[in-house]
Design an enzyme around this catalytic site. Sequence first.
Site, PDB file in Angstrom:
ATOM      1  N   LYS A  98      -9.673  14.769   6.777  1.00 45.97           N
ATOM      2  CA  LYS A  98      -9.833  13.609   5.887  1.00 45.97           C
ATOM      3  C   LYS A  98      -9.266  12.351   6.538  1.00 45.97           C
ATOM      4  O   LYS A  98      -9.779  11.233   6.355  1.00 45.97           O
ATOM      5  CB  LYS A  98      -9.163  13.890   4.539  1.00 45.97           C
ATOM      6  CG  LYS A  98      -9.392  12.771   3.541  1.00 45.97           C
ATOM      7  CD  LYS A  98      -9.733  13.233   2.135  1.00 45.97           C
ATOM      8  CE  LYS A  98     -10.468  12.133   1.394  1.00 45.97           C
ATOM      9  NZ  LYS A  98      -9.805  11.644   0.211  1.00 45.97           N
ATOM     10  N   SER A 150      -9.632   2.635  -0.740  1.00 44.31           N
ATOM     11  CA  SER A 150      -8.587   2.704  -1.771  1.00 44.31           C
ATOM     12  C   SER A 150      -7.395   1.840  -1.374  1.00 44.31           C
ATOM     13  O   SER A 150      -6.764   1.204  -2.218  1.00 44.31           O
ATOM     14  CB  SER A 150      -8.144   4.150  -1.988  1.00 44.31           C
ATOM     15  OG  SER A 150      -7.507   4.658  -0.832  1.00 44.31           O
TER      16      SER A 150
END
Lengths: 318, 318
Positions: free
Chosen positions: A192, A262
């Site tokens: 990730k 984010s």
Amino acid sequence: MSNRTYGIIGTGAIGGFYGAKLQKAGHQVSFLLRSDYHHVAENGLIVKSVDGDFTLPEVDAYNDVKKMPNCDVIVVALKATQNHHLPELLPPLINENTVVLLLQNGINVEPEISKFIGENTLISGLCFVCSNKIGQGQIHHIDYGIITLGQYAPNHQATGITEQMSQIARDFESAGIPIELSEDLLLARWKKLVWNIPYNSLSVILNARTDEIMANPDTRRLAEQIMGEVLAGAKSCGRILGDYFIQKMLDHTENMKSYLTSMKLDYDGKRPLEVEAIVGNPLRMARKAGVDLPMISMLYRQLKFLDVRNRLGTGHHS
Amino acid sequence: MSNRTYGIIGTGAIGGFYGAKLQKAGHQVSFLLRSDYHHVAENGLIVKSVDGDFTLPEVDAYNDVKKMPNCDVIVVALKATQNHHLPELLPPLINENTVVLLLQNGINVEPEISKFIGENTLISGLCFVCSNKIGQGQIHHIDYGIITLGQYAPNHQATGITEQMSQIARDFESAGIPIELSEDLLLARWKKLVWNIPYNSLSVILNARTDEIMANPDTRRLAEQIMGEVLAGAKSCGRILGDYFIQKMLDHTENMKSYLTSMKLDYDGKRPLEVEAIVGNPLRMARKAGVDLPMISMLYRQLKFLDVRNRLGTGHHS
């Protein structure tokens, strides 16, 4: 459907969205809130979603963990920057069989959290979702939603796929949330980061959307080079990712719609950035293994400078 | 005082300031101008300076090199980003004994320029000066002013201190401009980059003044690490600088007043950044010698992204 009960710690863009989906599917869900408590206790939750809007007029809302009922699964959906609250929040919620599900970005956040939950199971969920809190008790789910689950074991030993992971996966899938199971949490977290480190960092430092980063040949190449350093970090922890994975992430990003990351959303909202979890921890893990990651080290220091100034309120940019 | 005549190519913050000082000291100076030509031809030059303001009501102004008189020394004071004009500007000004004095930032800019001036002497001057153009024919000299002179030879061979360097030094010093002579131009250029690369780059990328960069522990450390890479670049060219030099530059910057760097001033003025001369060229010199400079490479790509966007007019930052 199981009768597993869920407690959501942090009812924001992530916790609010997944918790609402679970309740809508019939699970008993309790929500811990802070600033939105009164509003949600009175009005419930509203979810605007690409998969269909829905409203939960009544939710089981709390503003004090000590008042929350026993739950089988405690879902920690705070930002990693709020983890200093966990020594206070978690212990009252932990019983013999409580499973903690940590929905959080970054890497190596589990060792600290495992201190507060003793021998209980700690499963981490890596969310690939675009979701924002757009008002009190209002969540906007813009795109995606899949969660990769992996279980934590000391020293990041791979656990394989455990029965508890499978149970949670079934509950989430029955609520319409796609799940992928990983035999090796640390590998999943490094994978990730191959996306998260370059795009989160550059989006804040350069005030850029993912599509701008990909359209400019210099930043596209930069993203690729940073990904190479993430692979070197993964390797230093014994997790080998082939170079093909870099190409896959670049292609994937080129085919995505244009998003703010984010970290950029946090930056624009003047909230603390998850710099330590996403950038500082991988650097330190690699350094402990004797591997230096100079580009990521530079991103880390640039972000820390911007984060401090951003929250001092003097503004980033003229 | 000598009767050496000077021609200034680029009458801006640097060329206008030093040219005006030379004329004030009694030298014959011709000035080439573009946008300010009519104003300066009619009104002359105004210099506001920490060392005392002065006005030159009449200057020998030109807007065409072909009309300029013979000069002993041609001072090229364009930004490195304007060097594509030199194949057109220089040849008409070059006679058998013309010396070219290049006042320009960066490194390895001389090989290209030497192509347009044949066997003539090329001397470079590295200016340590805070000076801005604040209006048509108006220069504001804020601080400092020293120039380090070094002579160029093919392959950046050190030339020692030549007679031509000494002559120019005497003229400048008699005009109140402090001069330092360097036996090795390439060494002098690498030394200047130890300051220029970190502070110019970070000031643009992070929208920061030098004092902000020094006050934050992360960016202070980052500046130090980047300086370490510049030393590695210098070493790849056979120029050895001790680590003490890094400490000297850090101390020096901490004791400076707060400045915006020249690159930041260009950025804020939406002018092209001298990225290639200051950051790209040192990278390429080191790479040719087999040395990779990953942090400087990242700065380079970040700056190129910001430079392009800045001049597209969409603005850097929200």
